[in-house]
Scaffold this motif. Structure first.
Motif, PDB file in Angstrom:
ATOM      1  N   ALA A 109      52.282  40.719  24.738  1.00 25.68           N
ATOM      2  CA  ALA A 109      52.982  41.495  25.761  1.00 25.68           C
ATOM      3  C   ALA A 109      52.298  42.855  25.856  1.00 25.68           C
ATOM      4  CB  ALA A 109      54.449  41.661  25.412  1.00 25.68           C
ATOM      5  N   VAL A 110      51.908  43.194  27.054  1.00 22.82           N
ATOM      6  CA  VAL A 110      51.241  44.470  27.300  1.00 22.82           C
ATOM      7  C   VAL A 110      52.196  45.374  28.052  1.00 22.82           C
ATOM      8  CG1 VAL A 110      49.315  45.613  28.468  1.00 22.82           C
ATOM      9  CG2 VAL A 110      48.963  43.408  27.347  1.00 22.82           C
ATOM     10  N   LEU A 111      52.399  46.586  27.550  1.00 30.49           N
ATOM     11  CA  LEU A 111      53.278  47.557  28.195  1.00 30.49           C
ATOM     12  C   LEU A 111      52.477  48.400  29.190  1.00 30.49           C
ATOM     13  CD1 LEU A 111      55.287  48.708  25.068  1.00 30.49           C
ATOM     14  CD2 LEU A 111      56.205  47.438  27.014  1.00 30.49           C
ATOM     15  N   ALA A 112      53.062  48.626  30.340  1.00 32.62           N
ATOM     16  CA  ALA A 112      52.419  49.437  31.375  1.00 32.62           C
ATOM     17  C   ALA A 112      53.446  50.382  31.967  1.00 32.62           C
ATOM     18  CB  ALA A 112      51.839  48.544  32.468  1.00 32.62           C
ATOM     19  N   SER A 113      52.997  51.513  32.448  1.00 33.08           N
ATOM     20  CA  SER A 113      53.897  52.471  33.089  1.00 33.08           C
ATOM     21  C   SER A 113      54.255  51.977  34.481  1.00 33.08           C
ATOM     22  CB  SER A 113      53.239  53.850  33.194  1.00 33.08           C
ATOM     23  OG  SER A 113      53.029  54.402  31.911  1.00 33.08           O
ATOM     24  N   GLY A 114      55.539  51.808  34.747  1.00 29.95           N
ATOM     25  CA  GLY A 114      55.989  51.427  36.080  1.00 29.95           C
ATOM     26  C   GLY A 114      55.477  50.075  36.515  1.00 29.95           C
ATOM     27  N   ASP A 115      54.851  50.043  37.693  1.00 28.02           N
ATOM     28  CA  ASP A 115      54.340  48.799  38.256  1.00 28.02           C
ATOM     29  C   ASP A 115      52.914  48.582  37.746  1.00 28.02           C
ATOM     30  OD1 ASP A 115      53.410  46.695  39.748  1.00 28.02           O
ATOM     31  OD2 ASP A 115      54.098  47.477  41.672  1.00 28.02           O
ATOM     32  N   PRO A 116      52.688  47.558  36.926  1.00 27.80           N
ATOM     33  CA  PRO A 116      51.349  47.343  36.337  1.00 27.80           C
ATOM     34  C   PRO A 116      50.256  47.067  37.361  1.00 27.80           C
ATOM     35  CG  PRO A 116      53.019  46.056  35.190  1.00 27.80           C
ATOM     36  CD  PRO A 116      53.655  46.570  36.437  1.00 27.80           C
ATOM     37  N   MET A 117      50.640  46.616  38.571  1.00 26.89           N
ATOM     38  CA  MET A 117      49.650  46.283  39.582  1.00 26.89           C
ATOM     39  C   MET A 117      49.387  47.436  40.546  1.00 26.89           C
ATOM     40  SD  MET A 117      48.868  43.388  38.473  1.00 26.89           S
ATOM     41  CE  MET A 117      47.654  43.011  39.721  1.00 26.89           C
ATOM     42  N   PHE A 118      49.921  48.604  40.255  1.00 30.47           N
ATOM     43  CA  PHE A 118      49.697  49.778  41.099  1.00 30.47           C
ATOM     44  C   PHE A 118      49.040  50.856  40.249  1.00 30.47           C
ATOM     45  CE2 PHE A 118      51.058  53.698  43.347  1.00 30.47           C
ATOM     46  CZ  PHE A 118      50.542  53.410  44.597  1.00 30.47           C
ATOM     47  N   TYR A 119      47.702  50.907  40.302  1.00 32.70           N
ATOM     48  CA  TYR A 119      46.919  51.812  39.464  1.00 32.70           C
ATOM     49  C   TYR A 119      47.265  51.627  37.986  1.00 32.70           C
ATOM     50  CZ  TYR A 119      45.581  54.287  43.723  1.00 32.70           C
ATOM     51  OH  TYR A 119      45.075  54.603  44.959  1.00 32.70           O
ATOM     52  N   GLY A 120      47.522  50.394  37.583  1.00 31.11           N
ATOM     53  CA  GLY A 120      47.900  50.131  36.210  1.00 31.11           C
ATOM     54  C   GLY A 120      46.951  49.159  35.519  1.00 31.11           C
ATOM     55  N   ILE A 121      47.334  48.757  34.308  1.00 31.37           N
ATOM     56  CA  ILE A 121      46.500  47.899  33.482  1.00 31.37           C
ATOM     57  C   ILE A 121      46.428  46.479  34.030  1.00 31.37           C
ATOM     58  CG2 ILE A 121      48.419  47.200  31.988  1.00 31.37           C
ATOM     59  CD1 ILE A 121      44.738  47.841  30.962  1.00 31.37           C
ATOM     60  N   GLY A 122      47.334  46.129  34.943  1.00 27.26           N
ATOM     61  CA  GLY A 122      47.350  44.779  35.493  1.00 27.26           C
ATOM     62  C   GLY A 122      46.022  44.375  36.103  1.00 27.26           C
ATOM     63  N   ARG A 123      45.386  45.299  36.819  1.00 21.29           N
ATOM     64  CA  ARG A 123      44.111  44.981  37.465  1.00 21.29           C
ATOM     65  C   ARG A 123      43.037  44.640  36.436  1.00 21.29           C
ATOM     66  NH1 ARG A 123      40.977  48.539  42.074  1.00 21.29           N
ATOM     67  NH2 ARG A 123      39.042  47.352  42.065  1.00 21.29           N
ATOM     68  N   ALA A 124      42.940  45.449  35.381  1.00 18.66           N
ATOM     69  CA  ALA A 124      41.929  45.197  34.360  1.00 18.66           C
ATOM     70  C   ALA A 124      42.148  43.840  33.698  1.00 18.66           C
ATOM     71  CB  ALA A 124      41.951  46.311  33.314  1.00 18.66           C
ATOM     72  N   LEU A 125      43.405  43.505  33.426  1.00 15.97           N
ATOM     73  CA  LEU A 125      43.689  42.222  32.781  1.00 15.97           C
ATOM     74  C   LEU A 125      43.368  41.051  33.713  1.00 15.97           C
ATOM     75  CD1 LEU A 125      47.032  43.182  31.032  1.00 15.97           C
ATOM     76  CD2 LEU A 125      44.888  42.641  29.895  1.00 15.97           C
ATOM     77  N   ILE A 126      43.739  41.185  34.983  1.00 14.56           N
ATOM     78  CA  ILE A 126      43.437  40.127  35.952  1.00 14.56           C
ATOM     79  C   ILE A 126      41.930  39.895  36.031  1.00 14.56           C
ATOM     80  CG2 ILE A 126      43.322  39.674  38.430  1.00 14.56           C
ATOM     81  CD1 ILE A 126      45.991  38.947  37.495  1.00 14.56           C
ATOM     82  N   GLU A 127      41.171  40.974  36.142  1.00 16.76           N
ATOM     83  CA  GLU A 127      39.717  40.850  36.280  1.00 16.76           C
ATOM     84  C   GLU A 127      39.081  40.254  35.034  1.00 16.76           C
ATOM     85  OE1 GLU A 127      38.467  44.761  37.356  1.00 16.76           O
ATOM     86  OE2 GLU A 127      39.096  44.542  39.452  1.00 16.76           O
ATOM     87  N   GLU A 128      39.580  40.629  33.859  1.00 11.33           N
ATOM     88  CA  GLU A 128      39.026  40.067  32.624  1.00 11.33           C
ATOM     89  C   GLU A 128      39.350  38.585  32.489  1.00 11.33           C
ATOM     90  OE1 GLU A 128      36.910  41.253  30.620  1.00 11.33           O
ATOM     91  OE2 GLU A 128      36.857  43.242  31.540  1.00 11.33           O
ATOM     92  N   ILE A 129      40.591  38.221  32.810  1.00  9.98           N
ATOM     93  CA  ILE A 129      40.993  36.819  32.680  1.00  9.98           C
ATOM     94  C   ILE A 129      40.267  35.959  33.706  1.00  9.98           C
ATOM     95  CG2 ILE A 129      42.936  35.238  33.041  1.00  9.98           C
ATOM     96  CD1 ILE A 129      44.700  37.305  31.638  1.00  9.98           C
ATOM     97  N   GLU A 130      40.215  36.437  34.953  1.00 10.65           N
ATOM     98  CA  GLU A 130      39.507  35.680  35.972  1.00 10.65           C
ATOM     99  C   GLU A 130      38.017  35.598  35.658  1.00 10.65           C
ATOM    100  OE1 GLU A 130      40.386  37.493  39.699  1.00 10.65           O
ATOM    101  OE2 GLU A 130      42.293  36.427  39.931  1.00 10.65           O
TER     102      GLU A 130
END
Length: 439
Positions: free
Chosen positions: A82-103
């Motif tokens: 589980a990765v914690l992110a501030s607010g919405d992870p897909m809005f200038y958050g860590i979500g983008r980095a994780l998506i790009e690494e996984i893809e």
């Protein structure tokens, strides 16, 4: 040499958005994901918000964060993360980095012919209201009418590209010192009358909004507030500040230059021929003052550019112009073309504003373009004009002459003063574009 990517994993990753209100503000689904996680990853502040019932191994993100993502996923392969992110992870958050690494990992697996791996990596995102949503709600600003600029890990100078009279901005702060940096930049760029408020700890028990003030009145001695803040700016341009538009063709006075400047009207026509689109990369060969590359990047935040300038003094001047006009991400390469071009990433478009007579330059630029790429070259000399005429004969495109005249005093009257005409060749590379000597 590019570092090898860790082997693809089958790790299930859940990204949980969390606000300043901590555990109390989470949904039941988010709480369950954190309780069930075997590994909990986040910033120290975020991890401290979790209660003891979240028993997973706690790992604080190292700095810099982005390079650590693939190694962390590989190290904990097979465990529930589980990765914690501030607010919405897909809005200038860590979500983008994780998506790009996984893809990216899945793409590598697919390229290697592995069966059953692509799609095994999963990313589940459980968002929380972002600080931007909270700020818009507190201010009564319709979010669709607001421009968001992040200064987290980015220079404050990029804010300059968003400054337009009457525009509302929400600035994501890098820390407690960001509001003071914003105020100083607004004053320096002629937007001192802009009104500012700082919103801290949005959504939490310690939420606070400062009293509205102007950037001109922002006290330099004011002690820093809470590092978790967002800056609201209602832009107001000072009456004596230059007006910079949103389209190419900024006033020549906006640039520091030594005469090597593509003038305003020619610049607007050149950018029109280059036709920038979001995400595209430009080579600006023979940068001069950097005006073409700068205005290419100002057309959209995702536009990128590399300018090549052999004169170190001019290269430094380009950097200052880019910083001043809000595109500090412009890459300036000091060196002679075409030699340095081989080291650059493939462009979507190329502009040649100088050095056309350098042996092999035009051909090197043409060969670097992909199908669909554009090349535009300008010149005022007969020698370079002959080269463009030959290129037009071989590759097609459009060859035009641009002439501009300015009204000037002639005694007690007014007359026209003709600037040197500019010959421009513009071409788009297609599958059937002629490439040889015969057409």
């Amino acid at each position: 040499m590019t570092a090898a990517r860790p082997a693809p994993t089958t790790t299930a990753v859940t990204v949980v958005g969390i606000g300043a209100d901590g555990w109390a503000g989470l949904t039941d689904t988010s709480r369950a994901a954190l309780r069930e996680a075997e590994v909990l990853v986040g910033g120290p502040r975020q991890l401290d918000l979790l209660p003891p019932q979240c028993t997973g191994e706690r790992i604080a993100w190292p700095s810099p964060l982005r390079p650590a993502v693939p190694a962390l996923l590989a190290t904990h392969a097979g465990r529930r993360i589980a990765v914690l992110a501030s607010g919405d992870p897909m809005f200038y958050g860590i979500g983008r980095a994780l998506i790009e690494e996984i893809e990216g990992a899945e793409g590598v697996a697919g390229a290697e012919g592995a069966e059953g791996v692509a799609g095994a990596n999963t990313l589940r995102v459980l968002p929380h209201p972002s600080s931007v949503s909270y700020a818009a709600a507190r201010l009564g600003w319709p979010l669709e009418d607001v421009e968001v600029v992040t200064l987290v890990g980015r220079p404050a100078a990029r804010l300059a590209a968003a400054l337009y009279d009457g525009r509302r901005l929400l600035v994501l702060s890098a820390g407690a010192g960001t509001p003071g940096e914003v105020a100083a930049l607004l004053r320096d760029r002629g937007f001192g009358p802009s009104r500012m408020r700082v919103l801290e700890q949005l959504g939490g028990a310690e939420e606070r909004t400062t009293t509205e003030t102007t950037a001109d009145d922002w006290p330099d001695s004011q002690p820093p507030g809470d590092p978790l803040n967002i800056v609201a700016v209602a832009c107001r341009r000072a009456p004596d500040a230059p007006r910079l538009g949103a389209v190419p063709g900024l006033p020549d006075e906006a640039y520091e230059h030594d005469g090597q400047l593509t003038k305003r009207h020619i610049r607007a026509a050149t950018l029109g021929a280059l036709a920038p689109a979001p995400g595209e990369l430009l080579w600006d060969v023979g940068g001069g003052s950097g005006s073409i590359a700068i205005e290419w990047m100002r057309t959209h935040p995702s536009c990128r550019a590399v300018t090549v300038e052999r004169d170190p003094v001019r290269a430094e001047r380009i950097t200052r112009n880019a910083d001043r006009l809000g595109v500090p991400g412009l890459r300036v390469v000091t060196g002679a073309a075409p030699a340095v071009l081989a080291e650059l990433p493939q462009p979507d478009a190329v502009f040649v504003g100088g050095g056309l007579t350098a042996p092999g330059l035009l051909d090197a630029c043409w060969e670097a373009l992909p199908i669909g790429g554009r090349l535009v070259a300008n010149t005022v000399t007969l020698e370079s004009e002959a080269l463009l005429a030959d290129a037009h004969r071989r590759h097609g495109g459009e060859l035009v002459r641009l002439a501009v005249a300015h009204a000037v005093p002639v005694g007690g009257f007014t007359g026209w003063r003709q600037a040197m005409p500019v010959t421009q060749w513009a071409v788009r590379k297609t599958l059937d574009t002629p490439s040889g000597a015969d057409r």
